[in-house]
Design a protein around this motif. Structure first.
Motif, PDB file in Angstrom:
ATOM      1  N   HIS A   1     124.178 -14.090  15.643  1.00 33.93           N
ATOM      2  CA  HIS A   1     124.878 -15.191  16.311  1.00 33.93           C
ATOM      3  C   HIS A   1     126.334 -14.844  16.628  1.00 33.93           C
ATOM      4  O   HIS A   1     126.956 -15.517  17.444  1.00 33.93           O
ATOM      5  CB  HIS A   1     124.834 -16.457  15.447  1.00 33.93           C
TER       6      HIS A   1
ATOM      7  N   HIS B   1     114.056 -19.611  18.657  1.00 33.72           N
ATOM      8  CA  HIS B   1     113.534 -18.433  17.959  1.00 33.72           C
ATOM      9  C   HIS B   1     112.685 -18.836  16.777  1.00 33.72           C
ATOM     10  O   HIS B   1     112.917 -19.860  16.162  1.00 33.72           O
ATOM     11  CB  HIS B   1     114.657 -17.488  17.518  1.00 33.72           C
TER      12      HIS B   1
ATOM     13  N   GLU C   1     117.568 -14.357  15.489  1.00 28.40           N
ATOM     14  CA  GLU C   1     116.545 -13.991  14.525  1.00 28.40           C
ATOM     15  C   GLU C   1     116.471 -15.046  13.441  1.00 28.40           C
ATOM     16  O   GLU C   1     117.442 -15.725  13.168  1.00 28.40           O
ATOM     17  CB  GLU C   1     116.889 -12.638  13.878  1.00 28.40           C
TER      18      GLU C   1
HETATM   19 ZN   LIG Z   1     119.862 -16.733  13.130  1.00 28.84          ZN
END
Ligand SMILES: [Zn+2]
Ligand SMILES: [Zn+2]
Length: 356
Positions: A53, A315, A340
Motif C-alpha cells: 500500500h 483483493h 495483497e
Molecule cells: Zn494489503
C-alpha cells in the motif's frame, strides 16, 4: 456532464467517476491524487504502511498522523509526508479528503473522499475486532465503498481473541515443560505487535527476530504497551532457549536462523490457520487463528455499515464477495489491483485454500 450518443445522437448524462483505476493505482482526477499507488506518483494518499500500500518514490505523501513514523520507515526518511489527524479534512483541488481508523495496524486509515456531494471510502486493509495496538475501525457513511476481501469466504470466521491468546499461552507452557523453545511466526509489522500486546503480562522470556524488534521499538515510541522483548540476534551464545517464546517473520521458517534454538516447536499466527491444510503444508506444529483482516462476517458488516450502494472489491476472494453483494441488490464489482492480503511465508497470499 451531458454527452451525445454517437449511435443515435440522443443526449446521455455521464458522471465522471470520482475514482478510476489506472496503471498506477486508484486515481482521483478531480483532486489529482492516487490512493495507495503501486508506482511513484506526484501525490500519494496512503491508507497504511504495509509495502503493498505504501510504495517509495512518490513526490508527496498524505497520511494519517498516527501512521506517519511507520510510513517514513517504508518510503524513506527524507520523503515529503503531510500528516492529518483522524477526522481532519483537507481540500485537494476542491476534493475533500480525510482519514478514519481502519483497525488494521498502528496508524491504518480508511480514506474518505468527497466531491460534489458524492462520497467514496477506500478502506485499505481493515478489521472490526478490537486491537489494543491501533484505533478501532470506524464506520464511515459513503455512496461507494472500496473494500478488500482477503478472507472473503464464509469459512473464515475468527474465534474470540481471548481464546487464541489462551491457546498460545498453553502451547508455550507445554513447550517449557518439555524443554522446547517456542518459535512463533507472525508478520513483522502489525501482527507481531498485536501478539506482544496480548502477552504484555506474560512472565517471559520473549525474544524477537530483528525485523520484529525494529517495529516493536516504533510501537513503544507511539505509546503502545508490549511485552518486554530481547533481540534474539543480540543474545549471548550460551542463552538457554528452552523456556523462551521467539517471535519471527514467517519467512524464517526452516532457515538456518532457527538452528540456534535447538529443540523447538513452531507455531504460526495467521487468519490462514483457520484451514487445517494450511498448517500442515507449512510443516508447522501449531496454527493460531488471529488476523489483522476482516473475516467473512466482518467484511459483510463493514460493507453494510457504510450504507454504500456501490462496492469495489480490490483483493482476495473477490468473486464470492461480489456475488453475495449482488444478491443483496448492491452494485458490486471486482477490480484488479496489486494489493495483497495477509501474507504467508512466501510473501504472497496462497492460492485457493478451499477446504470445507
Ligand atoms: Zn494489503
Ligand atoms: Zn495491510
Amino acid at each position: 456532464m451531458v454527452c451525445f450518443s454517437p449511435l443515435d445522437g440522443r443526449a446521455v448524462t455521464y458522471t465522471e467517476s470520482i475514482l478510476e483505476l489506472t496503471g498506477n493505482g486508484l486515481y482521483c482526477a478531480r483532486g489529482d491524487f492516487y490512493v495507495d499507488p503501486w508506482r511513484p506518483v506526484d501525490r500519494a494518499v496512503i491508507t497504511h504502511a504495509h509495502s503493498d500500500h505504501a510504495c517509495p518514490g512518490s513526490h508527496g505523501y498524505l497520511a494519517a498522523r498516527r501512521g506517519e513514523t511507520l510510513l517514513r520507515v517504508r518510503v524513506g526518511g527524507d520523503a515529503s509526508i503531510e500528516a492529518l489527524d483522524y477526522g481532519e479534512t483537507v481540500s485537494l483541488g476542491g476534493v475533500r479528503v480525510s482519514f478514519h481508523p481502519a483497525g488494521h495496524i498502528l496508524g491504518s486509515a480508511q480514506v474518505r473522499i468527497e466531491s460534489g456531494g458524492e462520497v467514496w471510502v477506500v478502506s485499505g486493509d481493515y478489521k472490526r475486532e478490537p486491537d489494543p495496538t491501533c484505533a478501532a475501525f470506524e464506520p464511515v457513511a459513503c455512496h461507494t465503498f472500496v473494500t478488500e476481501s482477503t478472507f472473503g469466504l464464509p469459512i473464515y470466521r475468527w474465534p474470540p481473541e481471548a481464546e487464541v491468546f489462551a491457546e498460545i499461552r498453553n502451547w508455550w507452557a507445554a513447550n517449557q515443560q518439555a524443554g522446547k523453545a517456542s518459535v512463533l511466526f507472525a508478520y513483522s509489522l502489525g501482527k507481531a505487535q498485536r501478539v506482544l500486546s496480548g502477552l504484555a503480562d506474560a512472565p517471559g522470556p520473549i525474544y524477537t527476530h530483528g525485523a520484529v524488534e525494529n517495529y516493536c521499538r516504533l510501537y513503544r515510541e507511539a505509546g503502545i504497551a508490549l511485552a518486554t522483548t530481547t533481540h534474539a540476534g543480540a543474545a549471548p551464545a550460551t542463552t538457554d532457549w528452552s523456556r523462551a517464546l521467539i517471535l519471527a517473520p514467517p519467512s524464517e521458517n526452516g532457515t538456518p536462523w532457527m538452528r540456534r534454538f535447538g529443540h523447538l516447536s513452531t507455531g504460526f499466527v495467521s487468519g490462514w490457520m483457520r484451514i487445517r491444510g494450511a498448517r500442515r503444508r507449512r510443516s508447522l506444529d501449531r496454527g493460531f487463528v488471529l488476523s489483522d483482516h476482516a473475516d467473512w462476517p466482518g467484511l459483510l458488516a463493514a460493507i453494510s455499515g457504510s450504507g454504500a450502494s456501490r462496492v469495489w472489491v480490490t483483493h482476495g476472494y473477490r468473486a464470492p464477495v461480489v456475488e453475495w453483494l449482488k444478491q443483496q441488490g448492491l452494485d458490486a464489482q471486482a477490480i484488479e489491483t496489486r494489493f495483497e492480503g495477509e501474507q504467508d511465508e512466501t510473501g504472497a497470499e496462497p492460492a485457493a485454500e478451499a477446504e470445507p
